[in-house]
Design an enzyme around this catalytic site. Structure first.
Site, short mmCIF file in Angstrom:
data_model
loop_
_atom_site.label_atom_id
_atom_site.label_comp_id
_atom_site.label_asym_id
_atom_site.label_seq_id
_atom_site.Cartn_x
_atom_site.Cartn_y
_atom_site.Cartn_z
N ASP A 157 0.81 -1.22 0.00
CA ASP A 157 0.00 0.00 0.00
C ASP A 157 0.84 1.27 0.00
OD1 ASP A 157 -2.26 -1.73 0.32
OD2 ASP A 157 -1.83 -1.79 2.46
N GLU A 158 2.03 1.21 -0.56
CA GLU A 158 2.89 2.39 -0.59
C GLU A 158 2.44 3.38 -1.66
OE1 GLU A 158 4.09 -0.69 -0.96
OE2 GLU A 158 5.45 -1.12 0.71
N GLY A 159 1.55 2.94 -2.53
CA GLY A 159 1.10 3.82 -3.61
C GLY A 159 1.85 3.52 -4.90
N LYS A 160 2.11 2.24 -5.13
CA LYS A 160 2.86 1.84 -6.33
C LYS A 160 2.07 2.14 -7.61
CE LYS A 160 3.35 -2.42 -4.61
NZ LYS A 160 3.05 -2.29 -3.18
N LYS A 219 0.32 4.60 -8.60
CA LYS A 219 0.47 5.92 -9.22
C LYS A 219 1.76 6.04 -10.02
CE LYS A 219 1.20 10.65 -7.92
NZ LYS A 219 1.05 11.69 -6.91
N GLY A 271 -4.31 -4.69 -4.31
CA GLY A 271 -5.45 -3.86 -4.70
C GLY A 271 -4.98 -2.49 -5.10
N HIS A 272 -5.32 -2.08 -6.31
CA HIS A 272 -5.03 -0.69 -6.63
C HIS A 272 -6.26 -0.07 -7.26
CE1 HIS A 272 -3.04 -3.28 -9.71
NE2 HIS A 272 -3.99 -2.72 -10.42
N GLN A 312 2.34 -6.53 -3.36
CA GLN A 312 2.69 -6.53 -1.94
C GLN A 312 4.04 -5.80 -1.77
OE1 GLN A 312 1.57 -9.79 -3.31
NE2 GLN A 312 -0.37 -8.79 -2.90
N THR A 358 3.03 -12.53 3.36
CA THR A 358 2.21 -13.22 2.37
C THR A 358 2.96 -14.49 1.94
OG1 THR A 358 0.86 -12.95 0.38
CG2 THR A 358 3.08 -11.94 0.33
N THR A 402 -8.35 -3.53 -0.81
CA THR A 402 -8.90 -4.88 -1.04
C THR A 402 -9.95 -5.23 0.01
OG1 THR A 402 -6.86 -5.59 -2.09
CG2 THR A 402 -8.26 -7.33 -1.22
N THR A 403 -9.68 -4.89 1.26
CA THR A 403 -10.56 -5.35 2.33
C THR A 403 -11.29 -4.21 3.04
OG1 THR A 403 -8.73 -5.22 3.89
CG2 THR A 403 -9.08 -7.34 2.82
N ASP A 410 2.84 14.94 1.42
CA ASP A 410 1.88 15.96 1.88
C ASP A 410 1.09 15.53 3.10
OD1 ASP A 410 0.86 14.16 -0.26
OD2 ASP A 410 -1.05 15.03 0.34
#
Ligand code: IMP
Length: 403
Positions: free
Chosen positions: A11-14, A16, A38-39, A220, A235, A296-297, A329
Site C-alpha cells: 500500500d505504498e502507492g505503487k 500511481k 489492490g489498486h 505486496q 504473504t 482490497t478489504t 503531503d
C-alpha cells in the site's frame, strides 16, 4: 527492464508511479501474488479496485504478462477484463498468461478463512486478505496445484475427477466443503473466454520481449516477502525484485532499474510487529489525512512513522536504484516528524525532524519544497545511499516531483 517494488508492508502507492511510468514502457508484467493486491484506478470517471491485472493495463495496446509466480482467481480476472473492455480498453488481444501460473479456486478462499479462524483462537491470526493466497501456494508447494495451462485445453471430466479426489481430505482437514460443480463451471467459463490468452510457450515469448522496455509491477512489498519479511506475518509469495524475476522467468542481469516505493510514514494491515506504530490521536490523524483504508478489504490500516532500517534492508535486498517517496503531503501538519532509526529494548529510537507546517500538496519541483521537507528527503537519501527521484505530493498523477 525496470521493477517497481514496495519497501514496506504494501500500500505504498505503487499504482500511481506505475501509471506515470507506463507510457515510457512497451510491455507490462506482473510476477507474483494474487487478488490480495489492490489498486484503485479510475475508468470513465468511475473508481474501480483492480486486484490481478497490472495497473498499467489501463494504457491500451501494451502487452500484459501475468507470470508463472501468480495465483489467479478466475472470476476476479474476468470481472476486471470486463470492466476495461466495457470502457473500450481491449485486454484479451494483448493479455499473455503463463501456463504455469496457478488457478486459485473458491475452496482456497474458504480454507484461508478457516485457517484464520483457527489461528485467531490461539490469538495469532495473520490478518490475511482471505483471498485464498496461502492455501493456493500451499497446493503449489505440495505439487498438487492446478495451473492455468488447463484453460488452453479444458477437459471438464478430468478436473471433476481431480477435485472430487480432494473433497474428503479438504472437508476433514479444514471443515470446508469443496463444490466441484461450481469450481468446474468457473474454469469452463474462464476457458471459453481466456483460452487464447494462455501462453504455453511463455518463456521464449517473454525473452523475445527482452529488447523492449519492460515494466514489472511488484505486488505486496518487501516486508511481506515469504523469506525476507516479518515471518510469519507475511504473504506466501516472494515480493522482492528477485522474486519478480523468478515469477516471470527473466534472468537477473536483465533488470536495469529497481524503483523502491515507500511512504513518507508507514502503514500496515493485518497482524505482526510494527515497531514505529502510533495509535491514538496521532495515528488517527495519519490515517485520515492519508486515507489509510485497505483497497482490497476496506480495513483501517495501522499507521506509524518511517522506519529507516526497513528502508535500508529493502534497498539492499532489492538493489534499489532510486526511491519514490509517496504521500509527503500527509505530513504537512506535523510539528515534529519522528523517523525510527534503531530499536532498543523492543522500543523504537527516533530521530526527530522538524515539520514544515505548510502545504506541499501539488508541489512539482524539489526546489519549491520547504527546507524542512528537503532535509527530510535528503536524510532518507543519505541513510539509505539511494537517491530519491520521485516524490508524491498528492493523489493526482500530476502531483509528483521528478527530481
Ligand atoms: P495474504 O497475502 O492475504 O495471505 O495476507 C498476508 C498478509 O499480507 C496480511 O497481513 C495482509 O494484510 C498482507 N497483504 C497481502 N497483500 C497485501 C497488499 O497488497 N497490501 C498490503 N498488505 C497486503
Amino acid at each position: 527492464m525496470t521493477a517497481v517494488i514496495g519497501a514496506q508492508w504494501g500500500d505504498e502507492g505503487k499504482g500511481k508511479v506505475i501509471d506515470i511510468l507506463t507510457e515510457h514502457f512497451d510491455v507490462i508484467a506482473r510476477a507474483s501474488g494474487g487478488a490480495n493486491a489492490g489498486h484503485t484506478i479510475v475508468v470513465d470517471g468511475k473508481k474501480h479496485v483492480f486486484h490481478l491485472l497490472p495497473a498499467g493495463s489501463l494504457h491500451p495496446k501494451k502487452p500484459i504478462f501475468l507470470g508463472a509466480g501468480m495465483v489467479i482467481h478466475l472470476p476476479t480476472l474476468l470481472e476486471e477484463i470486463e470492466t476495461l473492455e466495457k470502457a473500450e480498453i481491449e485486454v484479451r488481444d494483448r493479455l499473455i498468461i503463463s501456463k504455469s501460473a496457478h488457478i486459485l479456486f473458491e475452496f482456497h478462499k474458504e480454507i484461508d478463512a478457516a485457517l484464520e479462524t483457527e489461528r485467531s483462537k490461539g490469538g495469532a491470526s495473520i490478518g490475511t486478505t482471505k483471498r485464498g493466497i496461502g492455501p493456493a501456494y500451499m497446493d503449489k508447494a505440495e505439487r498438487r496445484g492446478i495451473r492455468m495451462g488447463l484453460l488452453a485445453n479444458f477437459n471438464k471430466k478430468e478436473l471433476q475427477v481431480e477435485l472430487n479426489a480432494r473433497k474428503d481430505d479438504i472437508q476433514k482437514r479444514y471443515g470446508v466443503s469443496l463444490n466441484t460443480d461450481q469450481e468446474c463451471d468457473i474454469v469452463e467459463k474462464a476457458s471459453s473466454i481466456l483460452a487464447s490468452c494462455i501462453d504455453t510457450d511463455v518463456i521464449p515469448r517473454l525473452h523475445a520481449s527482452l529488447g523492449k522496455r519492460i515494466l514489472i509491477e511488484g505486488a505486496q512489498a518487501t516486508l511481506l516477502d515469504l523469506d525476507h519479511g516479518t515471518y510469519p506475518f507475511v504473504t506466501s509469495s516472494n515480493t522482492t525484485a528477485a522474486g519478480a524475476l523468478q515469477g516471470l522467468g527473466f534472468p537477473p542481469k536483465a533488470l536495469t532499474g529497481v524503483i523502491g516505493v515507500a511512504k513518507a510514514y508507514c502503514t500496515r494491515v493485518g497482524g505482526g510487529n510494527f515497531l514505529t506504530e502510533v495509535t491514538g490521536e496521532t495515528g488517527n490523524r495519519l490515517r485520515e489525512r492519508g486515507g489509510e483504508y485497505g483497497a482490497t478489504t476496506g480495513r483501517p490500516r495501522r499507521c506509524g512513522w518511517l522506519h529507516l532500517p526497513d528502508l535500508q534492508t529493502a534497498a539492499a535486498i532489492n538493489g534499489l536504484t532510486c526511491w519514490n517517496i509517496t504521500k509527503l503531503d500527509v505530513l504537512d501538519e506535523e510539528d515534529v516528524i519522528p523517523i525510527g532509526i534503531a530499536e532498543k529494548n523492543g522500543k523504537p529510537v527516533y530521530k526527530e525532524m522538524p515539520g514544515w507546517k505548510t502545504s506541499t500538496v501539488g508541489v512539482t519541483s524539489f526546489d519549491a519544497l520547504p527546507k524542512q521537507a528537503q532535509d527530510f528527503i535528503a536524510f532518507i537519501e543519505k541513510e539509505t545511499k539511494v537517491p530519491v527521484s520521485l516524490i508524491g505530493t498528492g493523489p493526482g498523477r500530476e502531483q509528483m516531483i521528478v527530481k
